[in-house]
Design a protein around this motif. Structure first.
Motif, PDB file in Angstrom:
ATOM      1  N   TYR A 103       0.825  -1.211   0.000  1.00  0.00           N
ATOM      2  CA  TYR A 103       0.000   0.000   0.000  1.00  0.00           C
ATOM      3  C   TYR A 103       0.859   1.261   0.000  1.00  0.00           C
ATOM      4  O   TYR A 103       0.577   2.219  -0.716  1.00  0.00           O
ATOM      5  CB  TYR A 103      -0.894   0.023   1.243  1.00  0.00           C
ATOM      6  N   THR A 107       4.140  -2.513  -5.204  1.00  0.00           N
ATOM      7  CA  THR A 107       3.138  -2.883  -6.201  1.00  0.00           C
ATOM      8  C   THR A 107       3.176  -4.388  -6.435  1.00  0.00           C
ATOM      9  O   THR A 107       4.223  -5.022  -6.272  1.00  0.00           O
ATOM     10  CB  THR A 107       3.379  -2.150  -7.536  1.00  0.00           C
ATOM     11  N   ALA A 170      -4.092  -7.227  -0.222  1.00  0.00           N
ATOM     12  CA  ALA A 170      -3.203  -6.268  -0.868  1.00  0.00           C
ATOM     13  C   ALA A 170      -3.676  -6.003  -2.293  1.00  0.00           C
ATOM     14  O   ALA A 170      -4.066  -6.932  -3.003  1.00  0.00           O
ATOM     15  CB  ALA A 170      -1.771  -6.794  -0.883  1.00  0.00           C
ATOM     16  N   PRO A 171      -3.667  -4.749  -2.733  1.00  0.00           N
ATOM     17  CA  PRO A 171      -4.132  -4.433  -4.081  1.00  0.00           C
ATOM     18  C   PRO A 171      -3.206  -4.981  -5.152  1.00  0.00           C
ATOM     19  O   PRO A 171      -1.985  -4.996  -4.989  1.00  0.00           O
ATOM     20  CB  PRO A 171      -4.149  -2.897  -4.094  1.00  0.00           C
ATOM     21  N   LYS A 175      -2.432   1.117  -7.933  1.00  0.00           N
ATOM     22  CA  LYS A 175      -3.385   1.522  -6.889  1.00  0.00           C
ATOM     23  C   LYS A 175      -4.180   2.755  -7.291  1.00  0.00           C
ATOM     24  O   LYS A 175      -5.337   2.916  -6.875  1.00  0.00           O
ATOM     25  CB  LYS A 175      -2.628   1.762  -5.582  1.00  0.00           C
ATOM     26  N   LEU A 181     -10.496   1.246  -3.822  1.00  0.00           N
ATOM     27  CA  LEU A 181      -9.354   0.862  -2.993  1.00  0.00           C
ATOM     28  C   LEU A 181      -9.723   0.933  -1.517  1.00  0.00           C
ATOM     29  O   LEU A 181     -10.319   1.906  -1.057  1.00  0.00           O
ATOM     30  CB  LEU A 181      -8.167   1.786  -3.272  1.00  0.00           C
ATOM     31  N   LEU A 183      -8.437  -0.631   2.652  1.00  0.00           N
ATOM     32  CA  LEU A 183      -7.428  -1.302   3.453  1.00  0.00           C
ATOM     33  C   LEU A 183      -7.718  -2.801   3.520  1.00  0.00           C
ATOM     34  O   LEU A 183      -8.854  -3.243   3.289  1.00  0.00           O
ATOM     35  CB  LEU A 183      -7.410  -0.707   4.863  1.00  0.00           C
ATOM     36  N   TYR A 202       3.485   1.485   7.368  1.00  0.00           N
ATOM     37  CA  TYR A 202       2.955   2.457   6.412  1.00  0.00           C
ATOM     38  C   TYR A 202       3.669   3.797   6.594  1.00  0.00           C
ATOM     39  O   TYR A 202       4.133   4.420   5.630  1.00  0.00           O
ATOM     40  CB  TYR A 202       1.456   2.622   6.641  1.00  0.00           C
ATOM     41  N   GLU A 220      -1.321  11.335  -0.396  1.00  0.00           N
ATOM     42  CA  GLU A 220      -1.744  10.191  -1.204  1.00  0.00           C
ATOM     43  C   GLU A 220      -2.691  10.633  -2.312  1.00  0.00           C
ATOM     44  O   GLU A 220      -3.646  11.375  -2.056  1.00  0.00           O
ATOM     45  CB  GLU A 220      -2.489   9.158  -0.337  1.00  0.00           C
ATOM     46  N   ARG A 222      -5.194   9.091  -3.690  1.00  0.00           N
ATOM     47  CA  ARG A 222      -6.082   7.933  -3.528  1.00  0.00           C
ATOM     48  C   ARG A 222      -7.509   8.425  -3.339  1.00  0.00           C
ATOM     49  O   ARG A 222      -7.735   9.592  -2.998  1.00  0.00           O
ATOM     50  CB  ARG A 222      -5.667   7.107  -2.300  1.00  0.00           C
ATOM     51  N   TYR A 226     -10.779   6.013   0.781  1.00  0.00           N
ATOM     52  CA  TYR A 226      -9.595   5.307   1.271  1.00  0.00           C
ATOM     53  C   TYR A 226      -8.858   6.152   2.301  1.00  0.00           C
ATOM     54  O   TYR A 226      -8.431   5.644   3.346  1.00  0.00           O
ATOM     55  CB  TYR A 226      -8.667   4.962   0.110  1.00  0.00           C
TER      56      TYR A 226
END
Length: 265
Positions: A103, A107, A170-171, A175, A181, A183, A202, A220, A222, A226
């Motif tokens: 995260y 990747t 885990a993605p 991402k 997306l 956790l 993290y 982020e 994101r 998320y």
């Protein structure tokens, strides 16, 4: 809290779904029945084995006559060797750290499932490197130079490890391209120690400290949902205020200190 198995054979096998198989777990079960029957009946032909195990002849022939093994079955052998199958909250630490690093700075490519992790710390002190060692796969440097970030990857069994991390939530893939997306699912009921280890890992990759306020930010690109989820997790672990803005999660000075940041640490 009773031990909860977080990675099952079925879930790992099904990361191989697609192509020739609608349900790879069914194929794993067929393979095991075929190999058991063939071992117990060494003179039986392919047609007899297929009929006895209710398995298509086209699958039995390569498994018995050519001694081939489905990739999913090979992956299960590997995962069992590393004790990833049946892992519980008591022994999830290295996998938990690796999921956090996917995260925060890694990747899992869709085409090969072999994870890569970008380092901010020296390899000798980076938590992801220690986690790869504890997971039993070792590590190798994949990129380093004046114009590239230093990245590391598993030295062996990376494709299976990546699929185990995917089972844990885990993605997979970029991402920034995942609209929903979220956790990893296992954190919701995880003990406080597991949640804190995830947050620590993290922050190791994403924390930006502000010496003028003692606050810490995570920047982020994101989805806002998320960021809100991440902020709630950090606040629950720190027990202090955390705010969420546009593309940023900000730990108050008290939250930062609770997690080991700040001038008095």
């Amino acid at each position: 809290m009773p031990d909860i198995e977080l990675v099952s054979e079925q879930d790992l096998a099904r990361t191989y779904d697609g192509g020739d198989y609608d349900d790879t777990w069914t194929v794993v079960q067929q393979y095991r029945r075929v190999r058991t029957f063939a071992a117990d009946n060494p003179t039986a032909g392919v047609a007899t084995i297929a009929a006895a195990t209710n398995t298509p002849t086209g699958r039995v022939d390569p498994w018995v006559a050519k001694d081939t093994t489905p990739r999913a079955v090979q992956a299960l052998y590997t995962a069992h060797e590393h004790d990833w199958i049946g892992v519980t909250y008591d022994d999830i630490t290295p996998l938990n750290v690796l999921v956090a690093n996917v995260y925060a700075g890694g990747t899992i490519p869709r085409d090969k499932f072999e994870p890569e992790f970008t380092l901010r710390a020296d390899p000798e002190t980076a938590s992801v490197v220690a986690a790869l060692e504890l997971a039993g796969v070792g590590w190798t440097e994949t990129a380093a130079g004046p114009d590239t970030s230093q990245t590391v990857a598993p030295a062996q069994d990376g494709a299976v490890l990546g699929r185990v991390l995917a089972v844990l939530g885990a993605p997979v893939g970029a991402k920034t391209e995942i609209d929903n997306l979220s956790l990893p699912w296992y954190l919701e009921d995880a003990p406080e120690s597991v949640r804190k280890r995830f947050v620590d890992s993290y922050l190791e990759n994403r924390a930006l400290t502000d010496p003028t306020t003692d606050s810490v930010q995570i920047m982020e690109d994101r989805p806002q949902t998320y960021l809100a989820e991440l902020g709630d997790l950090i606040a629950s672990v720190a027990g202090e205020p955390v705010t969420v803005g546009d593309r940023a999660v900000t730990l108050s000075a008290s939250a930062a200190r609770a997690l080991g940041y700040g001038r008095d640490q």
